[in-house]
Design an enzyme around this catalytic site. Structure first.
Site, mmCIF file in Angstrom:
data_model
loop_
_atom_site.group_PDB
_atom_site.id
_atom_site.type_symbol
_atom_site.label_atom_id
_atom_site.label_comp_id
_atom_site.label_asym_id
_atom_site.label_seq_id
_atom_site.Cartn_x
_atom_site.Cartn_y
_atom_site.Cartn_z
ATOM 1 N N HIS A 290 64.482 -89.374 -23.923
ATOM 2 C CA HIS A 290 63.145 -89.968 -23.754
ATOM 3 C C HIS A 290 62.317 -89.760 -25.007
ATOM 4 O O HIS A 290 62.356 -88.712 -25.657
ATOM 5 C CB HIS A 290 62.453 -89.452 -22.494
ATOM 6 C CG HIS A 290 61.875 -88.079 -22.533
ATOM 7 N ND1 HIS A 290 60.608 -87.818 -23.010
ATOM 8 C CD2 HIS A 290 62.371 -86.889 -22.126
ATOM 9 C CE1 HIS A 290 60.350 -86.524 -22.887
ATOM 10 N NE2 HIS A 290 61.399 -85.931 -22.358
ATOM 11 N N ASP A 302 60.132 -81.428 -26.921
ATOM 12 C CA ASP A 302 60.197 -82.228 -25.690
ATOM 13 C C ASP A 302 59.488 -83.563 -25.896
ATOM 14 O O ASP A 302 58.285 -83.664 -25.717
ATOM 15 C CB ASP A 302 59.531 -81.464 -24.551
ATOM 16 C CG ASP A 302 59.619 -82.199 -23.222
ATOM 17 O OD1 ASP A 302 60.452 -83.115 -23.096
ATOM 18 O OD2 ASP A 302 58.838 -81.854 -22.307
ATOM 19 N N GLU A 335 59.004 -91.189 -19.456
ATOM 20 C CA GLU A 335 59.772 -90.178 -18.721
ATOM 21 C C GLU A 335 58.863 -89.094 -18.173
ATOM 22 O O GLU A 335 59.066 -88.598 -17.061
ATOM 23 C CB GLU A 335 60.831 -89.564 -19.657
ATOM 24 C CG GLU A 335 61.838 -88.642 -18.968
ATOM 25 C CD GLU A 335 61.414 -87.186 -18.966
ATOM 26 O OE1 GLU A 335 62.158 -86.340 -18.428
ATOM 27 O OE2 GLU A 335 60.323 -86.866 -19.495
ATOM 28 N N ASP A 364 67.808 -84.037 -23.581
ATOM 29 C CA ASP A 364 66.383 -83.776 -23.385
ATOM 30 C C ASP A 364 66.103 -82.320 -23.742
ATOM 31 O O ASP A 364 66.513 -81.413 -23.020
ATOM 32 C CB ASP A 364 66.024 -84.044 -21.922
ATOM 33 C CG ASP A 364 64.530 -84.070 -21.672
ATOM 34 O OD1 ASP A 364 63.774 -83.693 -22.580
ATOM 35 O OD2 ASP A 364 64.126 -84.459 -20.568
#
Length: 503
Positions: A290, A302, A335, A364
């Site tokens: 994502h 992240d 996401e 991820d």
């Protein structure tokens, strides 16, 4: 990682120890583009091509996985991370869905892929976005620290004032606030107080609202932030959260005032999809990450880390490599607010197109500063509280574990398919899946610290979902090992789908 939780349960990546020895690849490395801060220029070297063509190679080159693993590196991925941070800093500090920062990140990925010989599409989808301003809770005249849950409605202008009603009244209820009966006898217009538990937060809020509650306060089971969302649940009421200690001080009937300033909008966002021109179109290997961050920061681990690693691999593979299966790369949007981009993508595929996807690999958070080396437990053999993936997911787990060991990792462990990242909609559609993860808010155990290094008793990523998730939050060794392992596994499945049944 992934979205704020919709459920009361906790994410627990834990031991599922599989140590498989493999020989590390030792092949010539392909040079990066001259400038570390820009993508490789058109014509930059890749691991080899077949000359293109929509039909592709009849059979993949068995040497491809080793060459691809040797060609990629953490330095190439880190160059893309620098660019993601620059784009966030130039656009209000983040790459969240619906923002100029996200659009700029899409443009960077698209430009890099096209320069590497890919045909690229950016299919759009509709998404509800959420933003929060003021969040204030006052109980018996004293302020209580609180946070709003994602997609909570706003309180009326100026807030609301009402008595607290602790629900349910039965001590040690294993499913607090999950049943309509838990709200029986609650005064109309009260603020329901319910402990975090097993069901979705949206379910608690909806049930409380249906019973006449004006708002809901969720009490966390620990003294920590509660990154949570109500999701797309109809009939919810304004909902906030407090820590375990703050919740323990709340009393039934206390007068409380709650102010939540929130905005929910309908917007259009985009995924990025690129596919090799070579390989069998009837069996496609999809690798995804994502691209969006949370609004709180640049999202460099992240999930800038997974996105950058995937982009490095796509650059080195090139648009027409000697593969047996087509390889499709995907960068998902939205996401962080409920796996929206990947879910819309899978839902939009015909049954025939879904059947053509042989395997999905998800990446991820692959550069956590106190890293774990975690592989999704494809068959749930480790008993981590998740679910087993469709047949073939166990093969993905084994291959990825071997790839990490080959990259120098001692004893990779399992982590559960718990629905918190973009493998979720693929599993739901019956598509086998796997992936790598270096950990989020959970703490590293002493045993893990002994074999992997780092600090026991500290979370894998102390900057998870916060403003400090920047380049300084990346462990370069973890990033390098994961990029190598990702390339090895993607290359393996691109030329050999042994162990992944045809559907």
């Amino acid at each position: 990682m992934g979205r704020a939780s919709t459920t009361g349960g906790r994410h627990r990546p834990r031991l599922g120890n599989r140590l498989v020895r493999v020989a590390a690849a030792g092949v010539a490395v392909v040079a990066l583009a001259a400038c570390a801060d820009v993508p490789a220029a058109p014509g930059a070297a890749t691991i080899g091509t077949t000359g293109g063509g929509s039909q592709g190679a009849a059979q993949g080159d068995p040497g491809l996985p080793q060459r691809l693993a040797a060609a990629v590196g953490g330095d190439g991925a880190y160059a893309h991370l620098r660019q993601f941070e620059k784009l966030a800093d130039a656009n209000d500090g983040n790459r969240a869905v619906g923002t100029p920062g996200y659009d700029a990140a899409v443009d960077h990925v698209v430009g890099t892929l096209r320069a590497s010989g890919f045909e690229v599409s950016t299919p759009s989808f509709e998404v509800r976005t959420f933003s929060a301003g003021d969040a204030r809770l006052t109980v018996a005249g004293a302020p209580v620290t609180t946070e709003v849950l994602g997609f909570s409605p706003a309180t009326p202008p100026g807030g609301l004032t009402a008595p607290l009603s602790l629900r349910p009244r039965t001590p040690q209820d294993p499913t607090p606030g999950c049943d309509a009966a838990d709200y029986t006898g609650m005064p109309a217009g009260a603020i329901a107080v319910v402990e975090r538990g097993t069901c979705e937060f949206g379910q608690k809020s909806r049930l409380a609202g249906a019973a006449g509650a004006a708002a809901v306060i969720v009490v966390n089971t620990e003294d920590a932030a509660l990154p949570a969302t109500l999701g797309d649940t109809p009939g919810v009421v304004p909902t906030a959260a407090v820590t375990k200690t703050a919740g323990a001080a709340l009393r039934d009937g206390q007068q409380a005032s709650l102010v939540l300033d929130t905005t929910i909008r309908q917007q259009t966002s985009r995924n990025v999809i690129a596919e090799t021109t070579t390989g069998d179109p009837g069996r496609v290997v999809v690798a995804g990450a994502h691209l969006d961050s949370v609004p709180e920061g640049a999202g460099i681990n992240d999930n800038g880390s997974g996105s950058a690693a995937l982009l490095e691999i796509a650059q080195k593979l090139g648009g027409s490599p000697p593969v047996g299966q087509k390889v499709r790369f995907a960068w998902w949007g939205a996401e962080e607010i409920g796996l929206v981009g990947s879910t819309k993508y899978v839902e939009g595929l015909s049954e025939a197109d879904r059947a053509r996807i042989a395997l999905y690999l998800n990446f991820d958070m692959v550069g956590s500063p106190n890293p774990g080396y975690l592989v999704y437990d494809g068959d749930n053999s480790d008993g981590l509280g998740g679910e087993a993936g469709p047949p073939g997911s166990d093969t993905a787990e084994r291959v990825l574990t071997e790839a990490l060991v080959g990259a120098g990792v001692n004893g990779p462990e399992g982590t559960a398919f718990d629905g918190r990242s973009d493998y979720g909609p693929f599993i739901e559609a019956g598509i086998p899946a796997g992936g790598l993860f270096t950990g989020a808010e959970e703490q590293k155990t002493p045993e893990q610290a002994q074999k992997w290094g780092g600090t026991a008793g500290q979370s894998y990523d102390p900057c998870y979902h916060t403003a400090c998730d920047r380049l300084t939050n990346i462990d370069r060794t973890a990033l390098d090992r994961n990029v190598t392992a990702m390339a090895s596994a993607i290359g393996r499945f691109a030329v050999d789908l042994t162990g992944v049944p045809q559907r």
